[in-house]
Design a protein around this motif. Structure first.
Motif, PDB file in Angstrom:
ATOM      1  N   ALA A 153       0.835  -1.198   0.000  1.00  0.00           N
ATOM      2  CA  ALA A 153       0.000   0.000   0.000  1.00  0.00           C
ATOM      3  C   ALA A 153       0.875   1.255   0.000  1.00  0.00           C
ATOM      4  N   ALA A 154       1.991   1.221   0.747  1.00  0.00           N
ATOM      5  CA  ALA A 154       2.904   2.363   0.777  1.00  0.00           C
ATOM      6  C   ALA A 154       3.589   2.563  -0.569  1.00  0.00           C
ATOM      7  N   PHE A 155       3.919   1.452  -1.255  1.00  0.00           N
ATOM      8  CA  PHE A 155       4.544   1.552  -2.574  1.00  0.00           C
ATOM      9  C   PHE A 155       3.576   2.173  -3.582  1.00  0.00           C
ATOM     10  N   ILE A 156       2.330   1.754  -3.522  1.00  0.00           N
ATOM     11  CA  ILE A 156       1.312   2.338  -4.402  1.00  0.00           C
ATOM     12  C   ILE A 156       1.172   3.829  -4.125  1.00  0.00           C
ATOM     13  N   LYS A 157       1.208   4.209  -2.859  1.00  0.00           N
ATOM     14  CA  LYS A 157       1.091   5.620  -2.503  1.00  0.00           C
ATOM     15  C   LYS A 157       2.235   6.436  -3.103  1.00  0.00           C
ATOM     16  N   LYS A 158       3.443   5.873  -3.152  1.00  0.00           N
ATOM     17  CA  LYS A 158       4.568   6.584  -3.756  1.00  0.00           C
ATOM     18  C   LYS A 158       4.315   6.856  -5.239  1.00  0.00           C
ATOM     19  N   ILE A 159       3.724   5.894  -5.914  1.00  0.00           N
ATOM     20  CA  ILE A 159       3.413   6.076  -7.330  1.00  0.00           C
ATOM     21  C   ILE A 159       2.340   7.151  -7.497  1.00  0.00           C
ATOM     22  N   ILE A 160       1.365   7.131  -6.609  1.00  0.00           N
ATOM     23  CA  ILE A 160       0.325   8.155  -6.643  1.00  0.00           C
ATOM     24  C   ILE A 160       0.931   9.534  -6.406  1.00  0.00           C
ATOM     25  N   ASP A 161       1.822   9.623  -5.425  1.00  0.00           N
ATOM     26  CA  ASP A 161       2.488  10.901  -5.131  1.00  0.00           C
ATOM     27  C   ASP A 161       3.346  11.374  -6.298  1.00  0.00           C
ATOM     28  N   GLY A 162       3.777  10.425  -7.143  1.00  0.00           N
ATOM     29  CA  GLY A 162       4.572  10.784  -8.317  1.00  0.00           C
ATOM     30  C   GLY A 162       3.744  11.304  -9.479  1.00  0.00           C
ATOM     31  N   GLY A 163       2.440  11.373  -9.306  1.00  0.00           N
ATOM     32  CA  GLY A 163       1.577  11.970 -10.315  1.00  0.00           C
ATOM     33  C   GLY A 163       0.929  11.012 -11.294  1.00  0.00           C
ATOM     34  N   ALA A 164       0.956   9.711 -11.017  1.00  0.00           N
ATOM     35  CA  ALA A 164       0.323   8.743 -11.922  1.00  0.00           C
ATOM     36  C   ALA A 164      -1.179   8.995 -12.035  1.00  0.00           C
ATOM     37  N   LYS A 165      -1.732   8.756 -13.226  1.00  0.00           N
ATOM     38  CA  LYS A 165      -3.175   8.927 -13.438  1.00  0.00           C
ATOM     39  C   LYS A 165      -3.950   7.672 -13.049  1.00  0.00           C
ATOM     40  N   ALA A 166      -3.296   6.510 -13.168  1.00  0.00           N
ATOM     41  CA  ALA A 166      -3.903   5.230 -12.785  1.00  0.00           C
ATOM     42  C   ALA A 166      -2.772   4.220 -12.628  1.00  0.00           C
ATOM     43  N   ILE A 167      -3.066   3.104 -11.972  1.00  0.00           N
ATOM     44  CA  ILE A 167      -2.051   2.073 -11.717  1.00  0.00           C
ATOM     45  C   ILE A 167      -2.585   0.718 -12.180  1.00  0.00           C
ATOM     46  N   VAL A 168      -1.721  -0.036 -12.851  1.00  0.00           N
ATOM     47  CA  VAL A 168      -2.045  -1.395 -13.285  1.00  0.00           C
ATOM     48  C   VAL A 168      -1.082  -2.356 -12.594  1.00  0.00           C
ATOM     49  N   LEU A 169      -1.611  -3.295 -11.815  1.00  0.00           N
ATOM     50  CA  LEU A 169      -0.800  -4.295 -11.127  1.00  0.00           C
ATOM     51  C   LEU A 169      -0.790  -5.592 -11.920  1.00  0.00           C
ATOM     52  N   VAL A 170       0.394  -6.171 -12.077  1.00  0.00           N
ATOM     53  CA  VAL A 170       0.510  -7.505 -12.665  1.00  0.00           C
ATOM     54  C   VAL A 170       0.840  -8.455 -11.529  1.00  0.00           C
ATOM     55  N   THR A 171      -0.160  -9.134 -11.020  1.00  0.00           N
ATOM     56  CA  THR A 171       0.047 -10.032  -9.879  1.00  0.00           C
ATOM     57  C   THR A 171       0.484 -11.409 -10.371  1.00  0.00           C
ATOM     58  N   ASP A 172       1.502 -11.938  -9.735  1.00  0.00           N
ATOM     59  CA  ASP A 172       2.049 -13.221 -10.157  1.00  0.00           C
ATOM     60  C   ASP A 172       1.047 -14.332  -9.885  1.00  0.00           C
ATOM     61  N   ASN A 173       0.795 -15.149 -10.894  1.00  0.00           N
ATOM     62  CA  ASN A 173      -0.107 -16.292 -10.755  1.00  0.00           C
ATOM     63  C   ASN A 173       0.291 -17.339 -11.772  1.00  0.00           C
ATOM     64  N   ALA A 174       0.575 -18.553 -11.304  1.00  0.00           N
ATOM     65  CA  ALA A 174       1.088 -19.597 -12.186  1.00  0.00           C
ATOM     66  C   ALA A 174       0.094 -19.988 -13.267  1.00  0.00           C
ATOM     67  N   ALA A 175      -1.188 -19.760 -13.019  1.00  0.00           N
ATOM     68  CA  ALA A 175      -2.204 -20.054 -14.037  1.00  0.00           C
ATOM     69  C   ALA A 175      -2.241 -18.984 -15.117  1.00  0.00           C
ATOM     70  N   GLY A 176      -1.510 -17.893 -14.899  1.00  0.00           N
ATOM     71  CA  GLY A 176      -1.513 -16.802 -15.870  1.00  0.00           C
ATOM     72  C   GLY A 176      -2.735 -15.927 -15.802  1.00  0.00           C
ATOM     73  N   GLU A 177      -3.547 -16.104 -14.738  1.00  0.00           N
ATOM     74  CA  GLU A 177      -4.821 -15.409 -14.616  1.00  0.00           C
ATOM     75  C   GLU A 177      -4.747 -14.272 -13.600  1.00  0.00           C
ATOM     76  N   ILE A 178      -5.741 -13.406 -13.633  1.00  0.00           N
ATOM     77  CA  ILE A 178      -5.890 -12.391 -12.605  1.00  0.00           C
ATOM     78  C   ILE A 178      -6.253 -13.092 -11.298  1.00  0.00           C
ATOM     79  N   ALA A 179      -5.489 -12.823 -10.262  1.00  0.00           N
ATOM     80  CA  ALA A 179      -5.770 -13.350  -8.926  1.00  0.00           C
ATOM     81  C   ALA A 179      -6.144 -12.169  -8.046  1.00  0.00           C
ATOM     82  N   ALA A 180      -7.425 -12.042  -7.739  1.00  0.00           N
ATOM     83  CA  ALA A 180      -7.943 -10.855  -7.060  1.00  0.00           C
ATOM     84  C   ALA A 180      -7.309 -10.667  -5.695  1.00  0.00           C
TER      85      ALA A 180
END
Length: 427
Positions: A153-180
């Protein structure tokens, strides 16, 4: 034809033995949870659909469980709590003519939005990201977003503070799928944060992208389902989460099916304890919101609880292996699952699970029971899968993740550990 008194006695003994043997066979049959029945409950649970907190599938589940408890003589009630829930309709990330599937990270800031901006990967120094849609590849950054914690959450906040308009997370999952990703209490983001599947990471290029989310934010009433039976001076709590991101066949199904079977067994046995069965919604929200509600509003004091048994995630799922051709489901159970416990229950656990390949964790709690342990509840026994269940939190997790055989083995061992533990009491 007349029989002598000796012959009559022999016949009587033979008939009595046959009666006892037949009765014992019937008793043992009634004592054994059948895999087909357990699996039918998993199938039914999956048929209810998406199980997110306060949704139709979640409410149908609690209604179904309530019906089972009612039928078996429990005093039942819903324990409601409010939730602002997001109901997605269309979600996508369009890059160079390709449309990638995305999934918003809860809590969702805004129900309907579209952002057109350059796409850029987060670099080590988080520079040059202002005004861009920033994506984070956990594999390259050595950071796992499979679970949200304070560091992430703190890492995401740093990106927000850097002026990002939106954030896309690529979460590791062996099935290659989105893992909520489950949410943290009090953590939300002033910009939009979404997930993309690791199989789509190759499509994330330094170009313009359009991030679109359409849906509805609604204030809904979520609910735990609770049943009580018996009148002993000590209480036994049986708990299971009932909510989750998708259909949750392997994640939630075994716990729900075993919960139902134990409720029927307890009602039939009439053991000298008060039993509380609680099916808690809100699992994926705010570190197990429904369990906090149960503990705050309905749970007895720790001193009054003889035993707490928690039927957590993925404890009767198949093992999966990953290859270049995708995932292969093995014929055996995932042996990385865990039975964890605290208090003087180790012998009972060892007896019940002596022939089952399962890891044991002493004086340790996982998942929802962490909340209970912090409040002083002991002894307890709980069950949980691990990250090795590759369909965890994905859309692929359905009833095929388990089987009658896997369910029967674990459900009966769980019943046995309760029997062994309560047999210690002089009641």
């Amino acid at each position: 034809m007349k029989h002598s008194s000796v012959e009559n006695f022999v016949i009587f003994v033979a008939l009595l033995f046959l009666y006892i043997q037949t009765s014992a066979q019937g008793y043992l049959k009634a004592e054994t949870f059948k895999g087909a029945d357990l699996y039918a409950d998993v199938v039914q649970y999956v048929k209810f659909g998406i199980h997110r907190t306060g949704t139709e599938g979640d409410n149908k589940t609690s209604e179904w469980i309530k019906g089972i408890l009612d039928k078996n003589g429990f005093s039942t009630e819903y324990v409601p709590f409010p939730v602002e829930q997001f109901f997605p309709e269309k979600t996508s990330l369009e890059i160079g003519g390709k449309s990638l599937e995305i999934f918003p990270v809860w809590p969702v800031k805004e129900a309907n939005f579209s952002i057109n901006a350059p796409l850029a990967e987060a670099n080590k120094d988080l520079t040059g990201i202002s005004g861009k849609i920033v994506w984070i590849n956990q594999q390259s950054k050595e950071r796992s977003f499979s679970f949200m914690d304070e560091d992430n959450a703190a890492f995401i906040k740093k990106i927000i503070d850097g002026g990002a308009k939106a954030i896309v997370l690529v979460t590791d999952n062996a099935a290659g799928e989105i893992a909520a990703i489950n949410t943290l209490p009090g953590v939300s983001y002033p910009i939009h944060v979404v997930q993309v599947a690791p199989k789509d990471v190759r499509n994330l290029t330094e170009s313009n992208a359009v991030l679109t989310v359409k849906g509805t934010l609604k204030n809904v009433t979520a609910r735990n389902i609770q049943g009580t039976i018996g009148s002993g001076t000590k209480t036994v709590i049986i708990s299971t989460p009932i909510s989750g991101w998708f259909t949750c066949g392997g994640e939630r199904g075994p716990g729900v099916a075993t919960f139902n079977a134990l409720a029927k067994w307890v009602a039939e046995k009439k053991l000298p304890y008060k039993f509380i069965f609680t099916g808690n919604s809100g699992h994926e929200l705010a570190l197990h919101q429904g369990t906090h509600i149960f503990l705050h509003e309905k749970a007895p004091k720790p001193a009054d609880v003889r035993l707490w048994v928690h039927l957590g995630a993925s404890f009767a799922t198949f093992a999966y292996t990953k290859s270049d051709h995708g995932l292969t489901r093995e014929t055996k159970a995932d042996t990385n699952r865990i039975v964890y416990f605290a208090g003087d229950v180790e012998n009972s656990v060892s007896q019940a699970f002596g022939k089952i390949d399962i890891k044991k964790a002493k004086d340790k709690a996982y998942g929802e029971l962490v909340v209970a342990q912090k409040q002083g509840y002991s002894p307890f026994i709980g069950f949980v899968g691990t990250a090795s269940f590759l369909l965890f939190h994905t859309k692929l997790d359905d009833a095929s993740a388990t089987s009658p055989e896997l369910l029967e083995e674990m459900a009966n061992a769980i019943k046995q550990v309760i029997e062994f533990e309560l047999a210690k009491d002089k009641i």
